[in-house]
Design an enzyme around this catalytic site. Structure first.
Site, PDB file in Angstrom:
ATOM      1  CG  ASP A  80      72.268  88.308  49.229  1.00 23.55           C
ATOM      2  OD1 ASP A  80      71.089  87.970  49.429  1.00 23.55           O
ATOM      3  OD2 ASP A  80      72.985  87.760  48.373  1.00 23.55           O
ATOM      4  CG  HIS A  81      66.664  88.830  51.241  1.00 21.83           C
ATOM      5  ND1 HIS A  81      66.736  89.253  49.938  1.00 21.83           N
ATOM      6  CD2 HIS A  81      65.966  87.678  51.226  1.00 21.83           C
ATOM      7  CE1 HIS A  81      66.100  88.390  49.162  1.00 21.83           C
ATOM      8  NE2 HIS A  81      65.630  87.422  49.910  1.00 21.83           N
TER       9      HIS A  81
ATOM     10  CG  HIS B 227      70.037  85.661  46.399  1.00 18.90           C
ATOM     11  ND1 HIS B 227      70.312  86.698  47.265  1.00 18.90           N
ATOM     12  CD2 HIS B 227      68.846  85.970  45.829  1.00 18.90           C
ATOM     13  CE1 HIS B 227      69.331  87.583  47.210  1.00 18.90           C
ATOM     14  NE2 HIS B 227      68.445  87.163  46.351  1.00 18.90           N
TER      15      HIS B 227
END
Length: 507
Positions: free
Chosen positions: A197-198, A260
């Site tokens: 998950d960037h 996120h």
């Protein structure tokens, strides 16, 4: 606010061991925009190992030279890196290779295995391999199963390693996430799997842990005795652009909240881990997700708001509504906005509401976490009290931290004003070219899974989201509130906080 720091520099965790990186979906947009630039960034900072090979794998017919050429063209628009030094790029490109094939074709993986063995012997890579799945999610099972059949999922020798990075979305509901986890675990051991998950690669997200656990002034206040509520906002000014067809199958709840936003929630609410290692940190994050009060029908009706952007004005430009976008049904009920109220049933956060909000075509691009503290217990300055203290962590685009508090205005009268102290990452530490993808790739290459999601954590997040999806799916005739593009969402979202005597913080 200046920071006591040395001149700006990109800081990675040192050089990794020699390895081969296989990039599935190498001809796709994500690979060109994010993954290849991140690998190049690591290579230029000597963090990709002294010896390495990067093999692109995709359906698109190409050979080594045409892949290098295509990657070079993409390199010219690498916004996160700025100008690319031709000599550095040539050195990097000489380590790029390509293997074409269908994701479900067993022979293509036999060819890949042969190429890996050749490069391993040629470059003395020690048998270390990283597989990166930068493909549409529907082919994840094919890739994983074929890697297993080709014997590529297990280390070649006792000293080598094999790891796999899987992009989000990891499933589209709890059942599909469990199924995908089972497929992955049939081929790889959990410690080999890195679900990326960037958002978690951003310095400001990681700094949340440093802020709490590295400073003596914050952690004592980080609980129900002092915090009134928490707000987490992930706002975009963009619409769905050319991804209307995809977004129709996803929506904001799946696309943002499940991944996120819940990741940020768990980091805000996490208990102090025994040590800053992958197991300890991820164990504590999982406990947070498991402590969030499950949603039932009544809670969804009262505590979750969805919306869909209508035509409006963003940054002085007239933009269409969601239902007018390419690939979107004119009768679509897909949500582009979600706000929700969560309650965490544990000792630290009992009765402290967490308000989450995400949406497209909102008033400003901003991701922030707001910690709203309670008012002073005794109002000494009657009729003159300042606003409650607030700690704001700006995650993007203006990375930094701000603290607001009351101060006396100059003059003869006792007049209190609200003032803010700001810390800017750019001003404190200078500009760096470090990207979230480079950070996370570097961690994976070094075997540090702290910032990656674990299988049980993914399933815990889906367990929270699934009941909301079920209620919305059953309410087939319920209208989805519209909000003007450029606003901050539907009025129902404001009412969610107003019922509790609160209001949204405007970034």
């Amino acid at each position: 606010m200046a920071a006591d720091s040395s001149p700006a520099q990109t800081n990675y965790g040192g050089a990794s061991e020699p390895c081969a990186v296989v990039l599935f979906g190498a001809s796709g947009d994500l690979a060109k925009r994010k993954v290849l630039p991140a690998l190049f960034d690591l290579a230029t900072h000597n963090s990709l190992g002294s010896r390495y090979a990067i093999i692109g794998f995709a359906r698109t017919p190409m050979n080594d030279d045409s892949f290098r050429s295509a990657a070079g063209e993409a390199a010219k628009t690498m916004s996160e890196l700025g100008d690319v030094d031709p000599a550095q790029w040539d050195a990097f490109a000489s380590n790029l290779y390509y293997s074409a094939g269908d994701y479900g074709d067993q022979q293509a993986y036999a060819n890949l295995a042969k190429r890996l063995a050749e490069l391993d012997a040629q470059k003395n890579l020690g048998g270390n391999r990283l597989f990166y799945l930068s493909t549409p999610p529907e082919v994840y099972p094919d890739i994983v199963e074929q890697l297993g059949r080709a014997g590529l999922s297990r280390p070649a020798n006792p000293k080598s390693w094999v790891r796999i990075i899987i992009e989000k979305p990891f499933g589209r509901d709890l059942a599909s996430a469990k199924e995908l986890n089972q497929i992955v675990h049939n081929v790889f051991e959990e410690p080999q799997v890195y679900r990326i998950d960037h958002y978690l690669g951003k310095d400001t997200v990681q700094n949340l842990l440093v802020l709490r656990f590295g400073n003596g002034i914050f952690e004592p206040l980080w609980n129900r005795n002092f915090v009134d509520h928490v707000q987490i906002t992930a706002a975009e000014t963009l619409g769905v652009e050319r991804r209307g067809g995809f977004y129709e199958t996803a929506g904001a709840l799946r696309d943002m909240i499940q991944s996120h936003v819940l990741q940020l929630t768990s980091l805000v609410a996490v208990e102090p881990p025994a040590s800053f290692d992958a197991t300890s940190v991820r164990n504590e994050k999982l406990k947070v997700l498991q402590s969030i009060r499950p949603f039932d029908l009544e809670m969804v009706a009262q505590s979750v708001v969805r919306g869909q952007y209508a035509p409006g004005n963003v940054n002085g430009k007239t933009v269409p509504g969601y239902r007018e976008e390419q690939g979107v049904s004119p009768n679509s009920r897909t949500e582009t906005f979600v706000s929700a109220k969560l309650l965490i049933d544990n000792w630290r956060w009992a009765n402290v509401p967490f308000y989450l909000r995400t949406g497209k075509r909102l008033g400003k691009r901003s991701t922030e976490i707001v910690i709203q503290f309670k008012r002073a217990p005794h109002v000494v300055f009657r009729g003159r009290e300042a606003e409650p203290n607030r700690l704001v962590l700006n995650i993007q685009p203006d990375e930094g931290i701000s603290v607001s508090f009351g101060a006396k205005r100059p003059g003869t009268e006792m007049s209190i004003g609200n003032v803010t102290m700001n810390f800017s990452y750019r001003e404190g530490f200078g500009d760096t070219s470090r990207s979230a993808y480079a950070t996370l790739l570097n961690d994976c290459l070094r075997g540090d899974a702290t910032l990656f999601d674990r299988g049980d954590s993914v399933e815990a997040a889906w367990s929270l989201v699934d009941p909301i999806l079920d209620v919305w799916s059953a309410a087939k005739t319920a209208a989805v509130p519209q909000y003007a593009s450029g606003s901050w969402g539907p009025k129902e979202s404001d009412a969610l906080l107003e019922r509790d005597g609160r209001k949204w913080h405007v970034p």
